[in-house]
Design an enzyme around this catalytic site. Structure first.
Site, PDB file in Angstrom:
ATOM      1  N   CYS A  98       0.853  -1.189   0.000  1.00 35.96           N
ATOM      2  CA  CYS A  98       0.000   0.000   0.000  1.00 35.96           C
ATOM      3  C   CYS A  98       0.881   1.228   0.000  1.00 35.96           C
ATOM      4  O   CYS A  98       1.871   1.295   0.736  1.00 35.96           O
ATOM      5  CB  CYS A  98      -0.887  -0.012   1.237  1.00 35.96           C
ATOM      6  SG  CYS A  98      -1.966   1.414   1.368  1.00 35.96           S
ATOM      7  N   HIS A 140      -9.160  -3.708  -2.024  1.00 32.88           N
ATOM      8  CA  HIS A 140      -8.198  -2.933  -1.237  1.00 32.88           C
ATOM      9  C   HIS A 140      -8.658  -1.473  -1.093  1.00 32.88           C
ATOM     10  O   HIS A 140      -8.611  -0.896  -0.003  1.00 32.88           O
ATOM     11  CB  HIS A 140      -6.823  -3.013  -1.932  1.00 32.88           C
ATOM     12  CG  HIS A 140      -5.731  -2.237  -1.267  1.00 32.88           C
ATOM     13  ND1 HIS A 140      -4.663  -2.856  -0.639  1.00 32.88           N
ATOM     14  CD2 HIS A 140      -5.519  -0.902  -1.135  1.00 32.88           C
ATOM     15  CE1 HIS A 140      -3.852  -1.918  -0.136  1.00 32.88           C
ATOM     16  NE2 HIS A 140      -4.342  -0.729  -0.440  1.00 32.88           N
ATOM     17  N   GLU A 141      -9.133  -0.893  -2.194  1.00 33.05           N
ATOM     18  CA  GLU A 141      -9.529   0.523  -2.169  1.00 33.05           C
ATOM     19  C   GLU A 141     -10.841   0.727  -1.412  1.00 33.05           C
ATOM     20  O   GLU A 141     -11.008   1.729  -0.706  1.00 33.05           O
ATOM     21  CB  GLU A 141      -9.637   1.075  -3.589  1.00 33.05           C
ATOM     22  CG  GLU A 141      -8.341   1.016  -4.399  1.00 33.05           C
ATOM     23  CD  GLU A 141      -7.128   1.624  -3.688  1.00 33.05           C
ATOM     24  OE1 GLU A 141      -7.266   2.705  -3.081  1.00 33.05           O
ATOM     25  OE2 GLU A 141      -6.056   0.994  -3.720  1.00 33.05           O
ATOM     26  N   HIS A 144     -10.048   0.943   2.132  1.00 35.17           N
ATOM     27  CA  HIS A 144      -9.533   2.263   2.516  1.00 35.17           C
ATOM     28  C   HIS A 144     -10.673   3.202   2.912  1.00 35.17           C
ATOM     29  O   HIS A 144     -10.548   3.975   3.857  1.00 35.17           O
ATOM     30  CB  HIS A 144      -8.788   2.920   1.348  1.00 35.17           C
ATOM     31  CG  HIS A 144      -7.307   2.646   1.328  1.00 35.17           C
ATOM     32  ND1 HIS A 144      -6.484   2.980   2.368  1.00 35.17           N
ATOM     33  CD2 HIS A 144      -6.508   2.086   0.386  1.00 35.17           C
ATOM     34  CE1 HIS A 144      -5.230   2.632   2.067  1.00 35.17           C
ATOM     35  NE2 HIS A 144      -5.218   2.082   0.871  1.00 35.17           N
TER      36      HIS A 144
HETATM   37 CO    CO Z   1      -3.646   1.215  -0.125  1.00 35.10          CO
END
Ligand code: CO
Length: 169
Positions: A98, A140-141, A144
């Site tokens: 990341c 993954h996003e 976030h």
């Molecule tokens: Co990231």
């Protein structure tokens, strides 16, 4: 230069706010995306970036055009107020890092395929089916935007300094 915030910053742990209907189609929203693209472009190994990573707690992320090797779009892809509406039962353990957790890498179990519903800059809703790297990015996003970092889920975390990293893009 726009700074990519690092893991100790509380903005990465907040639940990001939905982009409001009144923000779609505005120059401010376009400008935010341009700033995100500029920040992402500074990272050779970057494939995507969520708004909280530049300190803006809003629900959107971009995916670098360069990952679409065969047919790269003109601009980075933009996903606003995204929701994963379907995930494959098949999971895969994938290597992950990341831009906000330098320079850690680890293994994260992700769905092999996902379907994402999102809005474009003008507020038009669309659906994107993804597998492989793009499916991993979507997961993954989206994490976030909910204040989750991959290190919360990763196994076998290890630090790999950039000078020891083999180049893959
Ligand atoms: Co990231």
């Amino acid at each position: 230069m726009i700074k990519i915030v690092q893991q100790e910053d509380p903005v990465l742990r907040a639940e990001a706010k939905a982009v409001a209907a009144s923000e779609f189609g505005t120059p401010e929203l376009s400008h935010l995306v341009e700033k995100m693209s500029a920040a992402l472009a500074t990272c050779d190994d970057g494939v995507a970036l969520a708004a909280p990573q530049i300190g803006v707690s809003k629900r959107l992320f971009i995916v670098a055009k360069k990952i679409f090797e065969e047919k790269p779009p003109k601009e980075d892809l933009v996903f606003i107020n995204p929701t994963i509406i379907a995930s494959s039962k098949t999971k895969k353990v994938l290597e992950e890092g990341c831009l906000s957790v330098r320079w850690m890498y680890g293994e994260v179990k992700r769905a092999e395929k996902v379907t994402l519903e999102a809005y474009d800059l003008n507020g038009k809703k669309f659906v994107h089916h993804a597998g492989g790297l793009l499916a991993q990015i979507f997961q993954h996003e989206t994490d976030h935007l909910n204040g989750t970092l991959f290190i919360d889920k990763a196994k076998n975390l290890q630090e790999i300094k950039p000078e020891d990293l083999h180049h893959h893009d």
